[in-house]
Design an enzyme around this catalytic site. Structure first.
Site, short mmCIF file in Angstrom:
data_model
loop_
_atom_site.label_atom_id
_atom_site.label_comp_id
_atom_site.label_asym_id
_atom_site.label_seq_id
_atom_site.Cartn_x
_atom_site.Cartn_y
_atom_site.Cartn_z
CE LYS A 184 42.16 44.15 47.13
NZ LYS A 184 42.56 43.98 45.71
CB SER A 218 42.21 40.11 45.04
OG SER A 218 42.67 41.41 44.69
CB SER A 237 42.40 42.48 41.76
OG SER A 237 42.94 41.19 41.89
#
Lengths: 476, 489
Positions: B81, B156, B180
């Site tokens: 990420k 997210s 997320s």
């Protein structure tokens, strides 16, 4: 109307841990700019703080030395404000639950002892340093100081004069140095003092409006700034004005305080608990471990020196002002010197040499054993006190032991009765007039004979022996 | 055995590499070709590190050729990420603020993966600074859901979920502050676990809300999630909030036995707010447990209705401080026209943060302000403690709590982006787990009629990831149908 000043002090002390409070960087911020830095003290994304245990140990020690209660459970908080010297734009500090609270310290002013309450002592991190000397309208930031451990010590509004403030700072510094937690160098910023000052008509209980005085670089500066600020506030009130709550900076060159920031423009720091650090739990055993490791503090040591060595309160006070001096003194006595003589020689003769050379006792070439040895040479009559002072200067410069100097320079005292008798006889023969005066009862003239014999022996005659032989010859 | 390596699980790949059946380099090449093939449509990757990947694979192969023991993730392709700090490439947090930012250090999880012989393919998309539930808040690109390219991948960690789901990596690391990891895993039909707060070091995770953030893996199988946790969990001296607990062998916990297990269903999670296909699939999953000897009990989490309000006070408060450091002084965007210090702060932040990030910074600043602190932040902390108590009470009656991960399956781009409050409701079932610092996992449990994945969430007591994984794994092995692959396959 007579006014009374009400003063509280806030002191920031840099704690001399090896590494910074939340990372492993060295605390030496005099290194070339931005060399003692890492992602943590630079506030890089993703970096996290880890609290330095040594900082907690030393802060607890200070708390105990200031008679504070140590919080079993305390926490760190974030203090939010924007400034380029603040890497994360928040400072990790302690807000509502400081590590140490509710203590006190005793100070002495004009022979009177007063107790100053310590509200709290809490841990926080220092900021970086901005410099505006790069030229071209540019400013630089040196992050070496960012994250250096700071302890903020806050008093109750118990101080009533500039002299008391000075005495408070002196006593605090003395304790911090005894604990060996800070070098307390105000010029270099390792100790920073701010004063909150208000005045009120004598006898009134309510406080007046306070101003906060900052930017002071020495203890005597603090005293001057407070005196100035008290006088300024009095003048404002006497002229019918009102005191505005504000921060004022001390301008040492002009000797005045200058308004810096009004309270209305004060920050809202939006404190909240620091989620990156777990609570600080100092249990009883941790506290006891620190308590047991505390050195003897200045006040009890002073009392002990008085009773153990028969020193006067004044002498004991002066000797215990600095821990290295007190340690030195006790080492001299331990090496066999008479306690009172050791005190005199240390405080008068050696101190004069140190002051002239601007040296601390730790840097002195004369060790405590050497000073004791010098005093022994006087006791045994090998040299006189006068010669000893010369030897001391020699020792101070060269670091050589006293007996070596005495031997090499031929300074040892003449204790040979025959030699002194010869000198006495010679002086008496050469001074018939003075002999007549003495015989007529003018005792004062005896000093003349002593001086003459000393001169004849070039200062090396044993004074006691000279005395005895002169008396015998003149009175006999 | 040469085909479709990119669909294999991490444990299969690692076993094959370690036994010499295939080289890490071959795996990597197959994986890079797969990304070439599909990422133009998915756009999961924000940075491709082809050279780094090849070099890491070559290193693993060299180790193997010297007869050295290989790590548990030998040759396994991993996507990271955008908010995990890496010395390789950039760490942008999908923000214009850090568009060109290079971290001087590697996050602890990154180091641990590397030490386990994993291969990094690059970085994957996310909502800016992890704020969002659809990855639409990325300042870099739009990532699409492999099951339906008109739909969002969730957020997210949307890039992480899309990449795993589309076979563009075997494992991706995400982060979960309020859902997320789990919500995008649910929307993209993969497995996503948020470990207990403190289980995984946060050092090098760019912070959104420090008391809630936790790193975890997104994978295609529960076993791979367990395998990854074996590598990334454990005490880290650089993170004072990381737990000083031994790390069990999580893969060893996957015994397939749920007899006697008490599974709690919170009545507050099965209301009209839950869409029908979600409810149906989860009830079917629960039936599977019941049929295999688990006991199903009803539990209550009465404070659930306050979770979103509490969450948006605490996470914004922490974010307002965490994001203060992005000021253009030392790194990141500095507005070229700023002339004064004040302008530098205001203009840089206004220009480089997106609207959702600005909204949360302002909210957080407000709730911490003098005069409002007690009414908002302090009260939220008290309710947070009550939410935790709810779970303590529920876990008296059961061992694992089961429920939906998300109220709905994936939705089309733009469907919620004009209404922040509706978007915030996407996390209604996941937020409490973060507030109560519990572990939670989302596992696929079927498709809607429209062919979009549905996920079930399981929660357990703090540090009971073994039980959580065992329960999830049992369902995965016994659900009685194949999830199939997204149409993009």
């Amino acid at each position: 109307m007579k006014y009374e000043a009400v003063i509280g002090m806030e002191v920031h002390v840099e704690i001399n841990s090896k590494s910074k409070v939340f990372c492993a960087c060295p605390t030496d911020f005099h290194a070339p700019p931005n060399t003692n830095v890492c992602p943590i003290c630079l506030g890089m994304p993703g970096a996290l703080p880890v609290l330095n245990r040594d900082m907690v140990d030393k802060s607890v020690a200070v708390g105990l030395a200031l008679n504070c209660k140590i919080s079993r459970w305390s926490k760190m908080d974030r203090k939010n404000y924007f400034y380029p010297d603040l890497a994360k734009n928040y400072q990790i500090s302690q807000y509502d639950l400081p590590l140490c609270h509710g203590g006190s310290i005793e100070i002495e002013v004009d022979g009177e002892t007063r107790r100053i309450g310590i509200t709290r002592a809490h841990m926080e991190e220092d900021t970086a340093r901005n410099t505006h000397t790069l030229g071209g309208g540019q400013s630089g930031i040196d992050f070496n100081r960012s994250g250096v451990p700071l302890l903020e010590i806050v008093t109750e509004p118990d101080i009533r004069s500039a002299a008391e403030a000075y005495a408070y700072l002196t006593a605090l510094k003395q304790i911090l140095q005894y604990l060996d937690v800070s070098d307390c160098n105000m010029e270099e910023g390792s100790l920073r003092a701010e004063a909150n000052i208000s005045i009120r008509p004598e006898g009134r209980a309510e406080f007046g409006v306070k101003t906060e005085v900052k930017n002071v670089a020495s203890f005597s500066g603090v005293q001057k700034a407070i005196d100035y600020e008290i006088a300024r506030q009095e003048k404002v009130l006497r002229e019918g004005g009102v005191i505005v709550q504000e921060t004022r900076g001390w301008d040492a060159d002009r000797g005045i305080t200058v308004s810096q920031r009004l309270k209305e423009s004060a920050h809202d720091y939006r404190y909240f608990p620091e989620p990156d650090l777990p609570p600080i739990v100092v249990d009883e055993s941790w506290e006891n471990r620190i308590r047991e490791g505390l050195p003897e503090l200045p006040a009890p040591r002073k009392k002990r020196l008085e009773s153990q060595y028969g020193l006067s309160a004044y002498d004991a006070h002066v000797i215990t002002l600095s821990k290295p001096v007190a340690d030195y003194y006790e080492a001299v006595v331990a090496a066999g010197a008479d306690p009172k003589k050791a005190s005199n020689w240390l405080m008068v003769e050696l101190q004069a040499l140190l002051s002239a050379a601007k040296l601390e006792i730790q840097a002195c070439k004369i060790g405590p054993e050497a000073l004791a040895a010098l005093l022994k040479l006087i006791d045994t009559g090998l040299i006189s006190g006068k010669i000893a002072k010369e030897v001391l200067v020699e020792m101070f410069d060269s670091g050589l032991p006293p007996d070596t100097i005495v031997r090499d320079k031929g300074l040892s005292q003449i204790s040979d009765t025959g030699a002194i008798e010869a000198a006495v006889k010679q002086v008496i023969d050469a001074s018939p007039e003075q002999v007549a005066q003495f015989k007529a009862g003018k005792d004062k003239v005896f000093g003349y004979f002593v001086g003459q014999v000393m001169k004849a022996t070039r200062g090396k005659g044993n004074p006691q022996l000279i005395n005895d032989i002169l008396r015998r010859e003149l009175e006999g | 055995m040469t085909m479709d390596w990119y669909w294999k699980s991490a444990s299969e790949i690692s076993a094959a590499v370690r036994s010499g059946v295939v080289s890490a380099s071959d795996i990597t090449e197959a994986q890079l070709r797969r990304i070439d093939e599909v990422d133009g449509r998915i756009d999961a990757y924000t940075q491709r590190w082809d050279d780094t990947a090849r070099a890491m694979a070559a290193k693993v192969d060299k180790k193997a050729s010297r007869g050295e023991a290989l790590g548990p993730l030998a040759g396994v392709p991993v996507g990271l990420k955008e908010l995990l700090c890496t010395r390789v490439g950039k760490t942008t947090c999908a923000s214009k603020m850090l568009e060109h930012f290079r971290s001087p250090y590697d996050a602890t999880v990154v180091k641990r993966l590397e030490a386990a012989d994993a291969v990094f393919l690059g970085k994957v998309n996310m909502d800016e600074f992890a704020m969002g539930s659809s990855t639409e808040n990325s300042a870099i690109k739009v990532t699409r859901n492999p099951w339906n390219l008109k739909c969002v991948p969730g957020g997210s960690s949307g890039g992480s979920a899309a990449a795993v789901s589309a076979g563009e990596c075997a494992i991706s690391l995400g982060s979960d502050t309020g859902g997320s990891i789990r919500q995008p895993a649910c929307l993209c039909g993969c497995v996503g676990i948020k470990p207990t707060y403190g289980r995984v070091s946060r050092y090098g995770l760019v912070a959104f809300a420090s008391s809630l953030d936790q790193i975890g893996p997104l994978t295609r199988t529960v076993e791979d999630a367990a395998l990854t946790l074996n590598v990334i969990c454990g005490r880290d001296e650089m993170d004072a909030t990381s737990a000083d607990l031994p790390v069990p062998d999580f893969t060893g916990a996957l015994t397939g036995d749920v007899r006697g297990l008490r599974i709690g269903l919170p009545k507050e999670y099965f209301t009209e707010a839950l869409s029908e296909p979600m409810r149906e699939r989860i009830e079917q999953a629960v039936d599977a447990y019941r049929a295999n000897g688990a006991e199903i009990v009803e539990v209550s989490l009465p404070c659930s209705e306050y979770a979103i309000a509490v969450y948006y006070i605490i996470c914004t408060a922490e974010a307002s401080a965490n994001l203060a450091r992005f000021d253009g002084v030392r790194y990141g965007f500095r507005h070229p026209e700023a002339k004064t210090m004040q302008d530098m702060y205001v203009m840089s932040k206004s220009a480089a943060f997106g609207p959702e990030v600005r909204r949360r910074i302002m909210l957080g600043t407000y709730v911490l302000s003098s005069g409002y602190y007690d009414a908002y932040y302090l009260k939220a902390q008290k309710v947070r403690a009550l939410i935790k108590k709810d779970f303590d009470a529920a876990f008296e009656k059961c061992d694992v709590i089961a429920g939906p991960t998300s109220p709905t399956a994936s939705f089309e781009f733009g469907a919620k982006s004009d209404n922040p409050l509706e978007m915030y409701l996407s996390d209604i079932y996941t937020i409490s787990v973060n507030l109560a610092t519990l572990p939670g996992i989302s596992i696929p449990c079927g498709l809607t009629d429209a062919g979009l994945p549905v996920g079930m969430q399981l929660m357990a007591r703090p540090f009971e990831e073994e039980l959580l994984l065992k329960t999830a794994h049992f369902y995965e092995q016994n659900r009685g149908f194949d999830m199939g692959r997204p149409p993009i396959a």
